[in-house]
Design an enzyme around this catalytic site. Structure first.
Site, PDB file in Angstrom:
ATOM      1  N   GLU A  99      -8.972   6.426  -0.100  1.00 56.98           N
ATOM      2  CA  GLU A  99      -8.255   7.046  -0.648  1.00 56.98           C
ATOM      3  C   GLU A  99      -8.999   7.488  -2.210  1.00 56.98           C
ATOM      4  OE1 GLU A  99      -4.170   6.356  -0.990  1.00 56.98           O
ATOM      5  OE2 GLU A  99      -3.823   6.476   1.137  1.00 56.98           O
ATOM      6  N   GLU A 107      -4.053   4.431   8.135  1.00 57.63           N
ATOM      7  CA  GLU A 107      -2.897   3.846   7.548  1.00 57.63           C
ATOM      8  C   GLU A 107      -1.870   4.813   7.742  1.00 57.63           C
ATOM      9  OE1 GLU A 107      -2.714   3.103   3.280  1.00 57.63           O
ATOM     10  OE2 GLU A 107      -4.697   2.289   3.248  1.00 57.63           O
TER      11      GLU A 107
HETATM   12  C1  FCB Z   1      -1.910   3.804   0.482  1.00 56.03           C
HETATM   13  C2  FCB Z   1      -2.805   2.855  -0.141  1.00 56.03           C
HETATM   14  C3  FCB Z   1      -2.535   1.384   0.302  1.00 56.03           C
HETATM   15  C4  FCB Z   1      -0.827   1.144   0.312  1.00 56.03           C
HETATM   16  C5  FCB Z   1      -0.445   2.269   1.044  1.00 56.03           C
HETATM   17  C6  FCB Z   1       1.317   2.056   0.788  1.00 56.03           C
HETATM   18  O1  FCB Z   1      -2.092   4.915  -0.713  1.00 56.03           O
HETATM   19  O2  FCB Z   1      -4.215   3.167   0.324  1.00 56.03           O
HETATM   20  O3  FCB Z   1      -3.279   0.393  -0.500  1.00 56.03           O
HETATM   21  O4  FCB Z   1      -0.614   0.819  -0.941  1.00 56.03           O
HETATM   22  O5  FCB Z   1      -0.632   3.459   0.401  1.00 56.03           O
END
Ligand code: FCB
Length: 445
Positions: free
Chosen positions: A165, A349
């Site tokens: 990110e 994620e």
């Molecule tokens: C994302 C991050 C990760 C975590 C999640 C909830 O943006 O990459 O580290 O904090 O959110």
């Protein structure tokens, strides 16, 4: 209705170094910007820091055993740059490399593929002291760190991501200031965005040269945004949020340009030849996704927008994020059309925070997380049915951990961590996910 995932679908779990490791002053690790930031009063909820976190630096064997029990095919984690190069460049900390060496071996012994992200937000403080991501030299030093790490682990690790990110690194770290290093400046955020793009390019090029057989990509972050209404200034604010939070990185790295709302401002930062570095062929398209949001104009914000709370009555997680699985399906379809075409797509994620409790029998009945995962995994199945080549899904996260500016207040894990004792408790969602990873069909609502 039960519905199966493809046989070769890759089930994974993700974590990040600063969020789980702790041991921040041990074995030669240097300070990172998150150490500085979390130790600055008022920056992190309850004054929490990553000093101990999940103590994973000492408990990694137990945590790998949890992964084995979970039955996942892959584990994504990040290497901490300041553990490997305590000052960001120069002297190498052998003990830092040894830690990841052992970890990789244990993951492989458990029959799991290690996926390494080289940067999940813990920039060595020594580099921030030289301008951090606003300094173009840092992009080259990043590539040196990437190659050094890959040289040590690349005989066993095939999947690498340059950044997690980068949008949040640039726009929250340097723009909004609620993440390390905590600057609130439009100009700094745009500079950081460009240098991060360069770092990705230099890193990709160097890694590719090192090992042509690596599978390389970047982990984007993509969330659909809608204007709060049809007022012109809200529409403009929404386009700006979309440009900086969603598009600034994949547009630059894949399409070779900056999105329109920031293109003119970026012009003065671009040196001749920059896009030849930035635009490198990716082996997979990966992104993280959690929710969607509505946007309105806000003149106090460096980029003149504000994210709105979900409308009353909408289901939300403990983060206050709307649960909107259909927005996830749409995002996967859109990502394929806009960026990835035939590239294999990975969700690196996705998950949800809820206020979990351990009952007196040591159980955590996290029904809401199971429902969230069921719905979001249903969206993955729908995207696959619509022709999107989604090849894997990694849940955030294996463990409850340090949730950045919100400290330990938000729990995203399939495993509950009691931070007083460091005892781990398997939540019911752990068992739910383990069944899927073992080939069970998804029961769709
Ligand atoms: C994302 C991050 C990760 C975590 C999640 C909830 O943006 O990459 O580290 O904090 O959110």
């Amino acid at each position: 209705m039960p519905s199966h995932f493809p046989d070769d679908f890759l089930w994974g779990a993700s974590t990040a170094s600063y969020q789980i490791e702790g041991a921040v002053r041990e074995d030669g690790r240097g300070p990172s910007i998150w150490d500085t930031f979390s130790h600055t009063p008022g920056k992190v909820l309850n004054g929490d820091t990553g000093d101990v976190a999940c103590d994973h630096y000492h408990r990694w064997r137990d945590d790998v055993a949890l992964l084995r029990e979970l039955g996942v095919g892959a584990y994504r984690f990040s290497t901490a740059w300041p553990r490997i190069l305590p000052r960001g460049r120069g002297p190498v900390n052998e003990k830092g490399l040894e830690f990841y060496d052992r970890l990789v071996d244990a993951i492989l012994d458990a029959g799991i593929q290690p996926w390494i992200c080289l940067y999940h937000w813990d920039l060595p403080q020594a580099l921030e002291d030289q301008g951090g991501w606003r300094n173009r030299d840092v992009a080259r030093w990043y590539a040196d760190y990437a190659v050094l790490t890959a040289r040590r682990l690349g005989d066993r690790v095939k999947h690498w991501a340059t950044f997690n990110e980068p949008n949040n690194v640039a726009f929250r770290g340097y723009g909004e200031g609620d993440h390390a290093p905590g600057l609130r400046s439009r100009a700094a955020a745009l500079e950081a965005a460009h240098v991060l793009n360069l770092a990705h390019g230099f890193g990709m090029r160097a890694l590719r040269e090192e090992r042509p057989d690596f599978q390389l990509g970047n982990i984007y972050n993509f969330h659909p945004r809608e204007p709060a209404g049809d007022r012109e200034q809200d529409v403009v604010a929404c386009a700006m949020l979309d440009a900086i939070m969603n598009r600034a990185f994949p547009d630059a790295q894949i399409l070779g340009r900056y999105p329109e709302p920031i293109a003119a401002e970026m012009e003065k930062l671009i040196a001749p030849g920059d896009f030849e570095i930035i635009r490198q062929k990716l082996d997979y398209f990966a992104f993280n996704h959690y929710t969607r949001s509505r946007v309105r104009h806000d003149s106090d914000h460096p980029f003149h927008f504000a994210r709105l709370e979900p409308e009353p009555g909408k289901p939300v997680t403990d983060m206050g994020w709307e649960i909107a699985p259909d927005a996830f399906r749409q995002t996967m379809v859109e990502m394929k059309e806009r960026y990835s075409e035939e590239l294999p797509m990975y969700i690196l994620e996705n998950g949800a925070a809820f206020a979990d409790r351990v009952d007196d029998k040591g159980r955590v009945n996290d029904r809401e997380r199971i429902a969230y995962l069921r719905d979001y995994l249903g969206a993955v199945q729908d995207a696959i049915a619509a022709g999107v080549p989604v090849k894997g899904y990694f849940v955030w996260s294996l463990l409850d951990n340090f949730e950045w500016a919100l400290g330990y207040d938000k729990r995203f894990g399939l495993v509950y961590v009691d931070y007083d004792t460091q005892k781990r408790y398997l939540k019911n969602s752990f068992h739910f996910y383990a069944e899927l990873a073992n080939g069970a069909a998804l029961e769709r609502g």
